[in-house]
Design a protein around this motif. Structure first.
Motif, short mmCIF file in Angstrom:
data_model
loop_
_atom_site.label_atom_id
_atom_site.label_comp_id
_atom_site.label_asym_id
_atom_site.label_seq_id
_atom_site.Cartn_x
_atom_site.Cartn_y
_atom_site.Cartn_z
N VAL A 136 -10.93 -69.23 -22.25
CA VAL A 136 -10.60 -70.45 -23.01
C VAL A 136 -9.50 -71.23 -22.30
N GLY A 137 -8.58 -70.53 -21.63
CA GLY A 137 -7.51 -71.20 -20.91
C GLY A 137 -7.99 -72.07 -19.77
N ARG A 138 -9.25 -71.86 -19.36
CA ARG A 138 -9.81 -72.69 -18.29
C ARG A 138 -10.54 -73.91 -18.81
N TRP A 139 -10.72 -73.97 -20.14
CA TRP A 139 -11.38 -75.16 -20.68
C TRP A 139 -10.45 -76.36 -20.51
N PRO A 140 -10.96 -77.49 -20.00
CA PRO A 140 -10.09 -78.65 -19.72
C PRO A 140 -9.27 -79.11 -20.92
N SER A 141 -9.86 -79.12 -22.10
CA SER A 141 -9.13 -79.62 -23.27
C SER A 141 -7.96 -78.71 -23.62
N VAL A 142 -8.12 -77.40 -23.41
CA VAL A 142 -7.04 -76.46 -23.71
C VAL A 142 -6.01 -76.47 -22.61
N GLY A 206 -0.55 -78.42 -38.43
CA GLY A 206 -1.64 -77.45 -38.42
C GLY A 206 -1.13 -76.04 -38.26
N TRP A 207 -2.03 -75.08 -38.33
CA TRP A 207 -1.61 -73.69 -38.24
C TRP A 207 -2.81 -72.79 -37.91
N VAL A 208 -2.51 -71.63 -37.37
CA VAL A 208 -3.45 -70.53 -37.21
C VAL A 208 -2.70 -69.27 -37.63
N LEU A 209 -3.16 -68.64 -38.71
CA LEU A 209 -2.44 -67.51 -39.29
C LEU A 209 -3.29 -66.25 -39.24
N GLY A 210 -2.73 -65.19 -38.66
CA GLY A 210 -3.44 -63.92 -38.54
C GLY A 210 -2.77 -62.83 -39.35
N GLU A 211 -3.55 -61.80 -39.65
CA GLU A 211 -3.02 -60.62 -40.33
C GLU A 211 -3.68 -59.39 -39.72
N ARG A 212 -3.03 -58.24 -39.84
CA ARG A 212 -3.60 -57.02 -39.30
C ARG A 212 -4.89 -56.67 -40.04
N LEU A 243 -6.52 -79.70 -30.35
CA LEU A 243 -5.29 -78.96 -30.64
C LEU A 243 -5.55 -77.65 -31.38
N LEU A 244 -6.57 -77.63 -32.25
CA LEU A 244 -6.81 -76.41 -32.99
C LEU A 244 -7.27 -75.28 -32.07
N VAL A 245 -8.12 -75.61 -31.10
CA VAL A 245 -8.52 -74.60 -30.11
C VAL A 245 -7.31 -74.17 -29.30
N GLY A 246 -6.43 -75.12 -28.97
CA GLY A 246 -5.20 -74.78 -28.27
C GLY A 246 -4.33 -73.84 -29.08
N ALA A 247 -4.29 -74.05 -30.40
CA ALA A 247 -3.51 -73.17 -31.27
C ALA A 247 -4.11 -71.76 -31.29
N TYR A 248 -5.43 -71.68 -31.34
CA TYR A 248 -6.08 -70.36 -31.26
C TYR A 248 -5.76 -69.69 -29.93
N TRP A 249 -5.76 -70.47 -28.85
CA TRP A 249 -5.45 -69.90 -27.54
C TRP A 249 -4.04 -69.31 -27.53
N HIS A 250 -3.08 -70.02 -28.08
CA HIS A 250 -1.71 -69.51 -28.13
C HIS A 250 -1.64 -68.26 -29.00
N MET A 274 -16.42 -77.03 -35.94
CA MET A 274 -15.97 -75.77 -35.36
C MET A 274 -17.13 -74.78 -35.22
N MET A 275 -18.07 -74.79 -36.17
CA MET A 275 -19.22 -73.91 -36.07
C MET A 275 -20.04 -74.25 -34.82
N ALA A 276 -20.22 -75.53 -34.56
CA ALA A 276 -20.95 -75.94 -33.37
C ALA A 276 -20.21 -75.50 -32.11
N LEU A 277 -18.88 -75.61 -32.12
CA LEU A 277 -18.09 -75.19 -30.97
C LEU A 277 -18.20 -73.69 -30.74
N VAL A 278 -18.19 -72.91 -31.81
CA VAL A 278 -18.31 -71.46 -31.68
C VAL A 278 -19.66 -71.10 -31.06
N ARG A 279 -20.73 -71.72 -31.56
CA ARG A 279 -22.06 -71.43 -31.00
C ARG A 279 -22.12 -71.78 -29.52
#
Length: 309
Positions: A136-142, A206-212, A243-250, A274-279
């Motif tokens: 993902v770090g190689r994607w131009p937008s990220v 925006g945000w990306v929140l994870g949990e164990r 930016l949201l993909v960038g947040a996931y990358w971080h 986002m579903m289309a991007l995931v596919r």
């Protein structure tokens, strides 16, 4: 052959549904609804689901192989609908994953019973953080966002203050915001090592929140540390920015640093873009992609007597 309501113990139908649902047949009672097929007195088909607050959920349909492709399955579903309508249901729903064996037959059965066309509901991506961060770090937008943040920052998540709370409320009021995106769902469970706040000149956007995660549902990976990214959102005017993909990358990069590049990351999205991007982009670098689908049909309680007769 007869199609009958199952209103008492029906454990002899247990092999016609999923093991996790079989115990519900020991004593079939509301909210559970079951219709069965008997041939010569023996179980040969089952439709099982439940009704809550006017919403009927069909959970499984099975017909013995000799009866398939003869319209028996759709008739069984119709009988189940009649029972659900008798309990006050006004709509019936059925969901399934793209990995369901016999998915096409299931969809065809519901279509013949008059259900709406199947529509995608959400998509899950499961992958190792190391390979995903690298790719993902190689994607131009990220890559561009990482090199030139342009006033945006990706910071560790912190307990929301008054300004953050106002920004969250503003996001929740946007027309495409889904309840599953709310940070409150992660309250008390946020993993600080890899949860991200996206800020513009210090203001939360925006945000990306994870949990164990308790475990990984993949053979060969069950012993890996895992993070489930439960909540993610970006203010609607910024959707086109990447930016949201960038947040996931971080978030993934920090997870790889904290838990190792072989740790597992899981996220889901119900947003069509986002579903289309995931596919398109995440599927090739994921260990597994799971997509869920739903179909519906309106029910009319005043018709239930005719359906059951």
């Amino acid at each position: 052959m007869e199609i009958v309501p199952l209103t008492r113990g029906a454990s002899d139908f247990a092999t016609l549904t999923f093991p996790r649902l079989a115990p519900m047949l020991d004593t079939v009672a509301p909210p559970w609804v079951a219709a069965g097929i008997r041939v010569g007195g023996l179980p040969a088909g089952l439709a099982l689901g439940l009704v809550r607050e006017g919403d009927a959920r069909l959970l499984s349909v099975s017909v013995a192989r000799p009866l398939r492709r003869r319209g028996v399955g759709s008739a069984l579903v119709t009988a189940w609908e009649a029972q659900a309508a008798a309990l006050g249901a006004t709509v019936s729903r059925a969901g399934h994953t793209g990995r369901l064996p016999g998915r096409r037959a299931f969809e065809a059965t519901l279509a013949r019973a008059g259900w709406a066309p199947t529509r995608p509901m959400e998509i899950w991506a499961i992958g190792e953080t190391g390979p995903m961060v690298a790719e993902v770090g190689r994607w131009p937008s990220v890559a561009g966002r990482v090199r030139e943040p342009n006033g945006f920052t990706f910071e560790p998540w912190r307990e929301p203050d008054a300004d953050d709370g106002a920004a969250i409320s503003a996001g929740e009021a946007e027309p495409d915001f889904l309840p599953s995106m709310a940070p409150a769902l992660c309250a008390g469970r946020v993993e600080p090592a890899c949860s991200i706040a996206v800020r513009r000149d210090g203001a939360l956007v925006g945000w990306v929140l994870g949990e164990r995660a308790e475990g990984v549902a993949l053979d060969g990976y069950r012993d890996r540390p895992a993070i489930y990214y439960r909540s993610a959102y970006l203010s609607r005017p910024l959707w086109h920015t990447g930016l949201l993909v960038g947040a996931y990358w971080h978030a993934y990069a920090r997870q790889a640093e904290a838990f190792g590049p072989r740790s597992i990351a899981t996220f889901r999205t119900a947003m069509p873009r986002m579903m289309a991007l995931v596919r398109r982009r995440f599927a090739p670098i994921s260990l597994r992609i799971d997509e869920t689908f739903e179909t519906t049909k309106p029910l009319f309680p005043h018709l239930q007597e005719g359906l059951l007769s």
